[in-house]
Design a protein around this motif. Structure first.
Motif, mmCIF file in Angstrom:
data_model
loop_
_atom_site.group_PDB
_atom_site.id
_atom_site.type_symbol
_atom_site.label_atom_id
_atom_site.label_comp_id
_atom_site.label_asym_id
_atom_site.label_seq_id
_atom_site.Cartn_x
_atom_site.Cartn_y
_atom_site.Cartn_z
ATOM 1 N N TRP A 170 0.730 -1.018 0.143
ATOM 2 C CA TRP A 170 0.037 -0.037 -0.258
ATOM 3 C C TRP A 170 0.990 1.164 -0.132
ATOM 4 C CZ3 TRP A 170 -4.421 1.948 -0.817
ATOM 5 C CH2 TRP A 170 -4.939 3.082 -0.328
ATOM 6 N N SER A 171 0.783 2.021 -0.868
ATOM 7 C CA SER A 171 1.578 3.436 -1.081
ATOM 8 C C SER A 171 0.746 4.289 -0.555
ATOM 9 C CB SER A 171 1.849 3.518 -2.415
ATOM 10 O OG SER A 171 0.677 3.839 -3.204
ATOM 11 N N GLY A 172 -0.232 4.339 -0.117
ATOM 12 C CA GLY A 172 -1.187 5.560 0.788
ATOM 13 C C GLY A 172 -0.718 5.691 2.023
ATOM 14 N N GLU A 173 -1.512 6.593 2.657
ATOM 15 C CA GLU A 173 -0.972 6.766 4.193
ATOM 16 C C GLU A 173 -1.787 5.765 4.913
ATOM 17 O OE1 GLU A 173 -1.722 10.883 5.690
ATOM 18 O OE2 GLU A 173 -1.148 11.795 4.062
ATOM 19 N N THR A 174 -1.165 5.453 6.139
ATOM 20 C CA THR A 174 -1.690 4.535 7.096
ATOM 21 C C THR A 174 -1.047 4.760 8.424
ATOM 22 O OG1 THR A 174 -1.966 2.175 7.518
ATOM 23 C CG2 THR A 174 0.272 2.863 6.423
ATOM 24 N N ASP A 175 -1.810 4.090 9.267
ATOM 25 C CA ASP A 175 -1.163 4.398 10.888
ATOM 26 C C ASP A 175 -0.106 3.253 11.247
ATOM 27 O OD1 ASP A 175 -3.170 6.316 11.128
ATOM 28 O OD2 ASP A 175 -4.645 5.035 11.963
ATOM 29 N N ASP A 176 -0.209 2.209 10.480
ATOM 30 C CA ASP A 176 0.739 1.097 10.578
ATOM 31 C C ASP A 176 1.726 1.194 9.639
ATOM 32 O OD1 ASP A 176 2.021 -1.194 11.377
ATOM 33 O OD2 ASP A 176 0.263 -2.579 10.973
ATOM 34 N N PRO A 177 2.891 1.356 10.069
ATOM 35 C CA PRO A 177 3.972 1.726 9.092
ATOM 36 C C PRO A 177 4.727 0.038 8.509
ATOM 37 C CG PRO A 177 5.045 1.632 11.316
ATOM 38 C CD PRO A 177 3.355 1.627 11.492
ATOM 39 N N THR A 178 4.224 -0.963 9.188
ATOM 40 C CA THR A 178 4.420 -2.455 8.566
ATOM 41 C C THR A 178 3.929 -2.793 7.523
ATOM 42 O OG1 THR A 178 4.715 -3.019 10.946
ATOM 43 C CG2 THR A 178 4.904 -4.607 9.549
ATOM 44 N N HIS A 179 4.645 -3.157 6.515
ATOM 45 C CA HIS A 179 4.212 -3.482 5.326
ATOM 46 C C HIS A 179 3.994 -5.252 5.345
ATOM 47 C CE1 HIS A 179 4.136 0.018 2.822
ATOM 48 N NE2 HIS A 179 5.312 0.238 3.477
#
Length: 125
Positions: free
Chosen positions: A46-55
């Motif tokens: 996911w390249s959008g913003e997220t609260d969880d930085p873990t891909h």
């Protein structure tokens, strides 16, 4: 190979069994690594913003070789941090189409994993 007595015969059988077990464990371990590497490559990010930085692709793991009732196996999948959300992109939601990347990796790597197993079991790695 010469065998002198029952004790020597049992020792040779045990040594043969240990060698087969060692090669079988190596085959399972290498097959799991092959699958994990392919899964890591095909897991969407996911390249959008997220609260969880873990891909998800950064949280793929393979267990060590487990002996479950005489059957050797290694579990490959996503860790605790991201495992709960894999089904959203893989199976789809009402707002996104399914990508089925897990199933595609399974199909694509099946032959390579079997090749890995056979190479270890034929020549001992």
């Amino acid at each position: 190979m010469t065998v002198t007595g029952d004790g020597d015969l049992l020792a040779k059988i045990q040594a043969l069994d240990n060698g087969v077990q060692r090669n079988a464990r190596a085959a399972i371990r290498d097959g799991a690594e092959t699958f994990a590497d392919a899964l890591k490559t095909d897991t969407p990010v996911w390249s959008g913003e997220t609260d969880d930085p873990t891909h998800m692709r950064d949280d793929i793991r393979a267990t060590g070789v487990l002996d479950r009732g005489g059957i050797l196996e290694s579990d490959v999948g996503y860790g605790k941090d991201t495992g709960y959300r894999v089904h959203f992109p893989n199976n789809g939601t009402s707002k996104q189409s399914p990508q089925h990347f897990v199933e595609e990796v399974q199909e694509r790597t099946r032959g390579k994993v079997l090749e890995t197993f056979l190479s270890h079991l034929k020549v001992g790695g």
